[in-house]
Design an enzyme around this catalytic site. Structure first.
Site, PDB file in Angstrom:
ATOM      1  N   GLY A  10       0.833  -1.204   0.000  1.00  0.00           N
ATOM      2  CA  GLY A  10       0.000   0.000   0.000  1.00  0.00           C
ATOM      3  C   GLY A  10       0.865   1.252   0.000  1.00  0.00           C
ATOM      4  CB  ALA A  11       2.494   3.097  -2.586  1.00  0.00           C
ATOM      5  N   PRO A  94     -11.941   1.089   3.450  1.00  0.00           N
ATOM      6  CG  PRO A  94     -12.751   0.875   1.275  1.00  0.00           C
ATOM      7  CD  PRO A  94     -11.641   0.439   2.166  1.00  0.00           C
ATOM      8  CD  GLU A 162       1.464   6.444  11.145  1.00  0.00           C
ATOM      9  OE1 GLU A 162       2.292   5.587  10.837  1.00  0.00           O
ATOM     10  OE2 GLU A 162       1.698   7.333  12.002  1.00  0.00           O
ATOM     11  CE  LYS A 222      -5.918   5.528  13.190  1.00  0.00           C
ATOM     12  NZ  LYS A 222      -4.940   6.247  12.474  1.00  0.00           N
ATOM     13  CG  ASN A 226      -8.691   8.697  14.235  1.00  0.00           C
ATOM     14  OD1 ASN A 226      -7.906   9.598  14.517  1.00  0.00           O
ATOM     15  ND2 ASN A 226      -8.448   7.831  13.284  1.00  0.00           N
ATOM     16  CB  CYS A 278      -9.079   8.780   9.903  1.00  0.00           C
ATOM     17  SG  CYS A 278      -7.654   7.922   9.244  1.00  0.00           S
ATOM     18  CD  GLN A 280     -18.828  10.234   7.216  1.00  0.00           C
ATOM     19  OE1 GLN A 280     -18.920  11.437   7.442  1.00  0.00           O
ATOM     20  NE2 GLN A 280     -19.455   9.659   6.235  1.00  0.00           N
ATOM     21  CE  LYS A 341      -4.812  18.593   8.511  1.00  0.00           C
ATOM     22  NZ  LYS A 341      -4.173  17.653   9.473  1.00  0.00           N
TER      23      LYS A 341
HETATM   24  C1  UDX Z   1      -6.662  12.241  11.827  1.00  0.00           C
HETATM   25  C2  UDX Z   1      -5.968  12.111  13.188  1.00  0.00           C
HETATM   26  O1  UDX Z   1      -5.653  13.424  13.682  1.00  0.00           O
HETATM   27  C3  UDX Z   1      -4.701  11.272  13.053  1.00  0.00           C
HETATM   28  O2  UDX Z   1      -4.100  11.065  14.333  1.00  0.00           O
HETATM   29  C4  UDX Z   1      -5.060   9.930  12.430  1.00  0.00           C
HETATM   30  O3  UDX Z   1      -3.893   9.156  12.228  1.00  0.00           O
HETATM   31  C5  UDX Z   1      -5.794  10.110  11.120  1.00  0.00           C
HETATM   32  O4  UDX Z   1      -6.938  10.950  11.298  1.00  0.00           O
HETATM   33  P1  UDX Z   1      -6.261  13.707   9.636  1.00  0.00           P
HETATM   34  O5  UDX Z   1      -7.624  13.237   9.256  1.00  0.00           O
HETATM   35  O6  UDX Z   1      -5.153  13.541   8.665  1.00  0.00           O
HETATM   36  O7  UDX Z   1      -5.783  12.953  10.968  1.00  0.00           O
HETATM   37  O8  UDX Z   1      -6.307  15.265  10.017  1.00  0.00           O
HETATM   38  P2  UDX Z   1      -6.807  16.085  11.303  1.00  0.00           P
HETATM   39  O9  UDX Z   1      -5.821  17.150  11.561  1.00  0.00           O
HETATM   40  O10 UDX Z   1      -7.142  15.207  12.439  1.00  0.00           O
HETATM   41  O11 UDX Z   1      -8.125  16.811  10.768  1.00  0.00           O
HETATM   42  C6  UDX Z   1      -9.308  16.101  10.459  1.00  0.00           C
HETATM   43  C7  UDX Z   1     -10.409  17.056  10.068  1.00  0.00           C
HETATM   44  O12 UDX Z   1     -10.857  17.815  11.184  1.00  0.00           O
HETATM   45  C8  UDX Z   1      -9.999  18.084   9.009  1.00  0.00           C
HETATM   46  O13 UDX Z   1     -11.042  18.252   8.071  1.00  0.00           O
HETATM   47  C9  UDX Z   1      -9.767  19.338   9.808  1.00  0.00           C
HETATM   48  O14 UDX Z   1      -9.934  20.510   9.050  1.00  0.00           O
HETATM   49  C10 UDX Z   1     -10.846  19.198  10.874  1.00  0.00           C
HETATM   50  N1  UDX Z   1     -10.538  19.956  12.092  1.00  0.00           N
HETATM   51  C11 UDX Z   1      -9.471  19.637  12.854  1.00  0.00           C
HETATM   52  C12 UDX Z   1     -11.362  21.005  12.467  1.00  0.00           C
HETATM   53  O15 UDX Z   1     -12.347  21.307  11.787  1.00  0.00           O
HETATM   54  N2  UDX Z   1     -11.078  21.705  13.600  1.00  0.00           N
HETATM   55  C13 UDX Z   1     -10.009  21.411  14.393  1.00  0.00           C
HETATM   56  O16 UDX Z   1      -9.815  22.089  15.408  1.00  0.00           O
HETATM   57  C14 UDX Z   1      -9.177  20.344  13.998  1.00  0.00           C
HETATM   58  P1  ADP Z   2      -4.255   5.292   3.241  1.00  0.00           P
HETATM   59  O1  ADP Z   2      -4.732   6.701   3.482  1.00  0.00           O
HETATM   60  O2  ADP Z   2      -4.753   4.330   4.297  1.00  0.00           O
HETATM   61  O3  ADP Z   2      -2.797   5.182   2.994  1.00  0.00           O
HETATM   62  P2  ADP Z   2      -4.751   5.004   0.377  1.00  0.00           P
HETATM   63  O4  ADP Z   2      -6.023   4.710  -0.329  1.00  0.00           O
HETATM   64  O5  ADP Z   2      -4.076   6.311   0.163  1.00  0.00           O
HETATM   65  O6  ADP Z   2      -5.045   4.767   1.928  1.00  0.00           O
HETATM   66  O7  ADP Z   2      -3.675   3.872   0.010  1.00  0.00           O
HETATM   67  C1  ADP Z   2      -3.914   2.511   0.037  1.00  0.00           C
HETATM   68  C2  ADP Z   2      -3.172   1.862  -1.144  1.00  0.00           C
HETATM   69  O8  ADP Z   2      -3.252   0.443  -1.003  1.00  0.00           O
HETATM   70  C3  ADP Z   2      -3.759   2.174  -2.516  1.00  0.00           C
HETATM   71  O9  ADP Z   2      -2.763   2.812  -3.321  1.00  0.00           O
HETATM   72  C4  ADP Z   2      -4.150   0.797  -3.088  1.00  0.00           C
HETATM   73  O10 ADP Z   2      -3.879   0.661  -4.486  1.00  0.00           O
HETATM   74  C5  ADP Z   2      -3.240  -0.135  -2.298  1.00  0.00           C
HETATM   75  N1  ADP Z   2      -3.717  -1.532  -2.229  1.00  0.00           N
HETATM   76  C6  ADP Z   2      -4.942  -1.988  -1.891  1.00  0.00           C
HETATM   77  N2  ADP Z   2      -4.982  -3.340  -1.929  1.00  0.00           N
HETATM   78  C7  ADP Z   2      -3.733  -3.761  -2.287  1.00  0.00           C
HETATM   79  C8  ADP Z   2      -3.122  -5.056  -2.495  1.00  0.00           C
HETATM   80  N3  ADP Z   2      -3.816  -6.182  -2.313  1.00  0.00           N
HETATM   81  N4  ADP Z   2      -1.829  -5.091  -2.876  1.00  0.00           N
HETATM   82  C9  ADP Z   2      -1.121  -3.939  -3.050  1.00  0.00           C
HETATM   83  N5  ADP Z   2      -1.635  -2.705  -2.863  1.00  0.00           N
HETATM   84  C10 ADP Z   2      -2.921  -2.607  -2.494  1.00  0.00           C
END
Ligand code: UDX
Ligand code: ADP
Length: 473
Positions: A10-11, A94, A162, A222, A226, A278, A280, A341
């Site tokens: 997964g990249a 998802p 993560e 985790k 969240n 994440c 929702q 964001k």
């Molecule tokens: C989140 C968690 O913070 C992180 O630890 C986890 O690994 C993945 O999910 P992320 O979704 O990347 O990270 O961003 P985050 O900074 O948490 O913001 C999430 C959403 O909340 C964004 O749309 C941001 O704009 C919104 N937000 C955040 C607000 O509206 N108000 C705030 O005060 C903080």
């Molecule tokens: P995240 O935010 O969790 O990193 P992404 O959707 O950005 O999620 O990345 C997940 C990646 O995992 C996608 O690029 C997708 O193509 C890859 N993936 C899903 N299933 C497989 C699989 N069986 N082997 C290799 N890659 C995969």
């Protein structure tokens, strides 16, 4: 046990940045990131570092430093699995769109496919690390598949969720608040596996910040983190609506409550609603887990966080329509920002998408500008909107590379993402180019009300009521 070779399946937004930092901090470890998506791997290998599939401040510099040294991006999944001592699963999970748990449970099909592929290919003992956010007890399903379909080799399963936030991923990876590693502490092999991963992170993270727990606690932590963070945003957003009605000021309220050390000052920014891959998904997953144990009150409690978030997005677009004299049909409205964001090109669950859907339903013409999101992504995001089919919506939604062009001849401007550059615009010039009255809807509260009103805008700032409410009558 010393790890010499790591494979990450997964990249994406998690796998790419995380592995780049591990490769930088562990030069003796060979790190290979694999993905079935060839275009994505090509982009990670692009000579132009501005074309990497993930935009994160500081990421391109690290990739430039270690790619080709001990960091590799490849589509050869089997080969990378075979060579690795430790395999991270970083694929997407998802929300299910079909069958039991539709719209709530996490879809684990990609995880299961990975597990089956690892089982098929592995010819020697491996440590498998869950990086993706997963429902509690997924590790046991992965273990079952590995043990029963494998080639008789031993697998140790670890959970290493993560916590990086997009936009600050590299900083979060370099200086994490904590690293969490869940494993089977009841047996020696499990302990060895945990220690091997502790060694990796220990190269740059102080040992006291590396927590080891049982697998289930790690998985649930985790989801809990969240859920708590999302709940804070919905809480402050709920108060923002009260502020608008009463004449209180959400920015003053945030500051006042944030100084209480029990509450803390972070994550109290009122907004048009949280987005991202994440929050929702994880809360829906939590609600599903609670329901499946018959814990209906717990499920209802967390579901309210989502209900509030949906309300916040809807009331933002409702306000645009009612302010523009109850019709936006045929009117041009510019969006500043499409990402969920600032400092990311990720648009998953972005509030902008829902606000766009609502305004397109009202037959508005939308002009979108985002500094980092490409046109192709925006069109992808509007493919399945409720308002109209994409073929229709495409006629009403245009993407611009120049923000001033996007804002020209508009009836209103809506700020959907808090990009810093929006604060620096020549707002006098923007005002001159607009239809009058010129309406400005600040869904992120980044501009100065007095200044915008001085220029002539009719300015709405999330969480700020009508001035007439503030006098002590
Ligand atoms: C989140 C968690 O913070 C992180 O630890 C986890 O690994 C993945 O999910 P992320 O979704 O990347 O990270 O961003 P985050 O900074 O948490 O913001 C999430 C959403 O909340 C964004 O749309 C941001 O704009 C919104 N937000 C955040 C607000 O509206 N108000 C705030 O005060 C903080
Ligand atoms: P995240 O935010 O969790 O990193 P992404 O959707 O950005 O999620 O990345 C997940 C990646 O995992 C996608 O690029 C997708 O193509 C890859 N993936 C899903 N299933 C497989 C699989 N069986 N082997 C290799 N890659 C995969």
């Amino acid at each position: 046990m010393q790890i010499k070779s790591i494979c990450c399946i997964g990249a994406g937004y998690v796998g790419g940045p995380t592995m780049s930092v591990i490769a930088k901090k562990c030069p003796e470890v060979r790190v290979t990131v694999v993905d079935i998506n060839e275009a994505r791997i090509d982009a990670w290998n692009d000579k132009n570092y501005n074309s990497l599939p993930v935009f994160e401040p500081g990421l391109a510099e690290i990739v430039a430093e270690v790619r080709g040294e001990n960091l590799f991006f490849s589509t050869k999944v089997d080969k990378a699995i075979e060579e690795a001592d430790m395999i991270f699963i970083s694929v997407n999970t998802p929300t299910k769109t079909y069958g039991k748990g539709k719209g709530m449970a996490a879809d684990l099909k990609y995880i299961e496919l990975c597990a089956r592929q690892i089982a098929k290919v592995a010819k020697r003992d491996k440590i498998v690390v869950e990086k993706s956010t997963l429902p509690v007890r997924t590790a046991s399903a992965i273990k079952d598949i590995l043990d029963n379909t494998g080639n008789g080799v031993q697998f140790q399963i670890l959970s290493n969720p993560e916590f990086l936030a997009e936009g600050t991923a590299i900083q979060d990876l370099l200086n994490p608040d904590r690293v969490l590693i869940g494993g089977d502490i009841s047996n020696k092999k499990g302990e060895e596996a945990i220690n091997a991963l502790v060694e990796i992170y220990g190269k740059w993270v102080p040992k006291e910040k590396i927590l080891t727990t049982n697998v289930w606690s790690s998985e649930l932590s985790k989801l809990t983190a969240n859920a708590f963070l999302a709940q804070r945003v919905s809480s402050i957003n709920a108060m923002s609506e009260i502020c608008e009605k009463t004449g209180a000021d959400i920015y003053e309220v945030s500051r006042a409550i944030g100084m209480d050390s029990r509450i803390g000052s972070k994550f109290l920014n009122a907004s048009v609603g949280f987005g991202g891959s994440c929050f929702q998904k994880d809360i829906l997953n939590l609600v599903y887990i609670a329901k499946s144990y018959g814990l209906n009150e717990v499920a209802d409690y967390w579901e309210q966080v989502i209900i509030m978030n949906d309300h916040q997005k809807n009331r933002f677009s409702d306000n645009i329509v009612s302010t523009l004299y109850n019709t936006v049909s045929g009117k041009k409205i510019a969006f500043l920002g499409w990402a969920f964001k600032k400092n990311t090109n990720d648009t998953r669950e972005s509030a902008a998408i829902k606000v766009a859907d609502n305004l397109l339903s009202e037959q508005a013409n939308l002009a979108i500008y985002d500094p980092k999101v490409k046109e192709k992504q925006i069109y992808f995001d509007i493919e399945n909107l409720e308002s109209r089919p994409i073929s229709e919506n495409k006629k009403y939604l245009k993407v611009f590379e120049d923000p001033y062009k996007a804002m020209e001849n508009t009836h209103g401007i809506a700020i959907l993402t808090e990009w810093d550059e929006f604060k620096e615009y020549d707002w006098e010039k923007v005002y001159q180019q607009m239809n009058k009255p010129a309406f400005l809807f600040d869904g992120r509260g980044i501009l100065d009300k007095k200044e915008m009103e001085r220029i002539g805008f009719v300015y709405y700032k999330i969480g700020l009521g009508d001035e007439s409410n503030t006098s002590l009558k």
